[in-house]
Design a protein around this motif. Structure first.
Motif, PDB file in Angstrom:
ATOM      1  N   ALA A 160      57.668 -55.677  41.579  1.00  0.00           N
ATOM      2  CA  ALA A 160      57.379 -56.123  40.803  1.00  0.00           C
ATOM      3  C   ALA A 160      58.222 -57.024  39.886  1.00  0.00           C
ATOM      4  O   ALA A 160      59.075 -57.318  40.079  1.00  0.00           O
ATOM      5  CB  ALA A 160      56.758 -54.400  39.478  1.00  0.00           C
ATOM      6  N   GLY A 209      64.188 -57.112  40.081  1.00  0.00           N
ATOM      7  CA  GLY A 209      65.709 -58.032  40.493  1.00  0.00           C
ATOM      8  C   GLY A 209      65.961 -59.269  41.853  1.00  0.00           C
ATOM      9  O   GLY A 209      66.820 -59.180  42.656  1.00  0.00           O
ATOM     10  N   LYS A 210      64.916 -59.503  41.869  1.00  0.00           N
ATOM     11  CA  LYS A 210      64.304 -60.421  43.657  1.00  0.00           C
ATOM     12  C   LYS A 210      64.978 -61.774  42.978  1.00  0.00           C
ATOM     13  O   LYS A 210      65.730 -62.250  43.838  1.00  0.00           O
ATOM     14  CB  LYS A 210      62.376 -60.395  43.831  1.00  0.00           C
TER      15      LYS A 210
HETATM   16  P1  ATP Z   1      60.189 -62.118  38.592  1.00  0.00           P
HETATM   17  O1  ATP Z   1      59.130 -61.392  39.757  1.00  0.00           O
HETATM   18  O2  ATP Z   1      59.511 -61.661  37.281  1.00  0.00           O
HETATM   19  O3  ATP Z   1      60.325 -63.051  38.910  1.00  0.00           O
HETATM   20  P2  ATP Z   1      62.551 -60.543  39.599  1.00  0.00           P
HETATM   21  O4  ATP Z   1      62.694 -59.531  40.310  1.00  0.00           O
HETATM   22  O5  ATP Z   1      62.774 -61.732  40.321  1.00  0.00           O
HETATM   23  O6  ATP Z   1      61.945 -61.359  38.941  1.00  0.00           O
HETATM   24  P3  ATP Z   1      65.064 -60.853  37.976  1.00  0.00           P
HETATM   25  O7  ATP Z   1      64.219 -62.839  37.887  1.00  0.00           O
HETATM   26  O8  ATP Z   1      65.973 -60.732  39.332  1.00  0.00           O
HETATM   27  O9  ATP Z   1      63.781 -60.292  38.679  1.00  0.00           O
HETATM   28  O10 ATP Z   1      65.451 -60.161  36.733  1.00  0.00           O
HETATM   29  C1  ATP Z   1      66.182 -59.140  36.715  1.00  0.00           C
HETATM   30  C2  ATP Z   1      66.495 -58.283  35.842  1.00  0.00           C
HETATM   31  O11 ATP Z   1      67.260 -58.913  35.168  1.00  0.00           O
HETATM   32  C3  ATP Z   1      65.286 -58.589  34.705  1.00  0.00           C
HETATM   33  O12 ATP Z   1      65.186 -57.050  33.922  1.00  0.00           O
HETATM   34  C4  ATP Z   1      65.416 -59.051  33.813  1.00  0.00           C
HETATM   35  O13 ATP Z   1      64.824 -59.094  32.067  1.00  0.00           O
HETATM   36  C5  ATP Z   1      67.117 -59.487  33.764  1.00  0.00           C
HETATM   37  N1  ATP Z   1      67.577 -60.869  33.759  1.00  0.00           N
HETATM   38  C6  ATP Z   1      66.876 -61.901  34.364  1.00  0.00           C
HETATM   39  N2  ATP Z   1      67.488 -63.311  34.328  1.00  0.00           N
HETATM   40  C7  ATP Z   1      68.409 -63.060  32.667  1.00  0.00           C
HETATM   41  C8  ATP Z   1      69.352 -63.534  32.177  1.00  0.00           C
HETATM   42  N3  ATP Z   1      69.453 -65.158  31.811  1.00  0.00           N
HETATM   43  N4  ATP Z   1      69.464 -62.899  30.730  1.00  0.00           N
HETATM   44  C9  ATP Z   1      69.512 -61.369  30.886  1.00  0.00           C
HETATM   45  N5  ATP Z   1      68.316 -60.861  30.964  1.00  0.00           N
HETATM   46  C10 ATP Z   1      68.114 -61.565  32.853  1.00  0.00           C
END
Ligand code: ATP
Length: 234
Positions: free
Chosen positions: A36, A40-41
């Motif tokens: 989702a 953290g991907k």
């Molecule tokens: P998506 O599919 O929405 O891109 P994702 O699985 O790639 O989600 P990430 O972007 O890795 O998820 O984010 C993981 C967690 O880290 C989330 O809770 C996000 O809010 C937080 N996060 C990501 N980038 C930052 C940042 N620059 N500053 C603070 N928190 C961050």
């Protein structure tokens, strides 16, 4: 084993985004990370490419610990990334954008450029068009092509299907398959779990910074929990 992540933890300030992820990518595989929003991907990919520092744990590439290696060095040893949001240079032509991928290389680029144009005929037709005026799907092609120009051993792709029309999505996944067939290992982050799992040798399901499941892609396609959570329950 080409890429090995061992129990990595990553923080944004005090917030733990990755809470102990381990995963492996073998030479020649396509591996997907699904999960989702916020699982953290993207952060995992950034940790591999060196755009985010890790708090603890290890990233091994070709058996070498690269946990503290600067990002530009990681490109040189074979880690290529096409980032989420694409990062195409709007005021540069398609060809200039592609060549930017190879700016550290001193060898002849013509064969690699020809291969990118063969994979993406649309880019070949539009070599001199400005990147900023290309469509969303075309910019995605530029981002992947630019990453290929670094001659990566592993290509990290962050949401290559994002924002694309269904026909283009199918095309992008076909091209990813072809890139893999030609010898590049692929680590793919996708919201489009259905397509990603179909194509993947193996996949990891991430939830709030942890791996909750890993299995061959086709197996996860038929996993009831995965179907309910990520495949619309059909
Ligand atoms: P998506 O599919 O929405 O891109 P994702 O699985 O790639 O989600 P990430 O972007 O890795 O998820 O984010 C993981 C967690 O880290 C989330 O809770 C996000 O809010 C937080 N996060 C990501 N980038 C930052 C940042 N620059 N500053 C603070 N928190 C961050």
């Amino acid at each position: 084993m080409l890429l090995e992540i061992k129990d990595i933890h990553v923080h944004y300030g005090k917030i733990a985004a990755i809470k102990g992820i381990s995963l492996e990518v073998r030479q020649g595989e396509i591996v997907s990370l699904i999960g989702a929003n916020g699982a953290g991907k993207t952060t995992t990919l950034k940790t591999i490419s060196g755009l985010r520092p890790l708090t603890s744990g290890q990233v091994l590439f070709d058996g070498q610990d690269i946990s503290r290696m600067p990002g530009n060095k990681r490109v040189e040893i074979g880690i290529g990334q096409a980032p989420e949001g694409r990062g195409v240079f709007p005021g540069m032509t398609v060809q200039e954008n592609l060549l930017m991928g190879a700016y550290t290389r001193k060898d002849d680029l013509s064969a690699d450029l020809a291969e990118v144009y063969e994979l993406f005929p649309r880019l070949a037709e539009r070599k001199t068009q400005f990147g900023g005026t290309m469509s969303g799907g075309e910019q995605q092609m530029i981002a992947i092509g630019r990453a290929l120009m670094t001659k990566p051993k592993v290509l990290l792709l962050d949401e290559p299907s994002m924002g694309l029309a269904p026909m283009l999505i199918a095309q992008i996944f076909e091209i990813i398959k072809e890139i893999n067939k030609r010898g590049t290992t692929v680590l793919l982050v996708e919201q489009n779990a259905q397509q990603a799992l179909k194509l993947s040798d193996r996949a990891y399901v991430l939830e709030t910074g942890r791996v909750v499941k890993s299995a061959p892609g086709p197996e996860l396609l038929h996993d009831p929990q995965v179907r309910a959570a990520y495949l619309g329950g059909h």
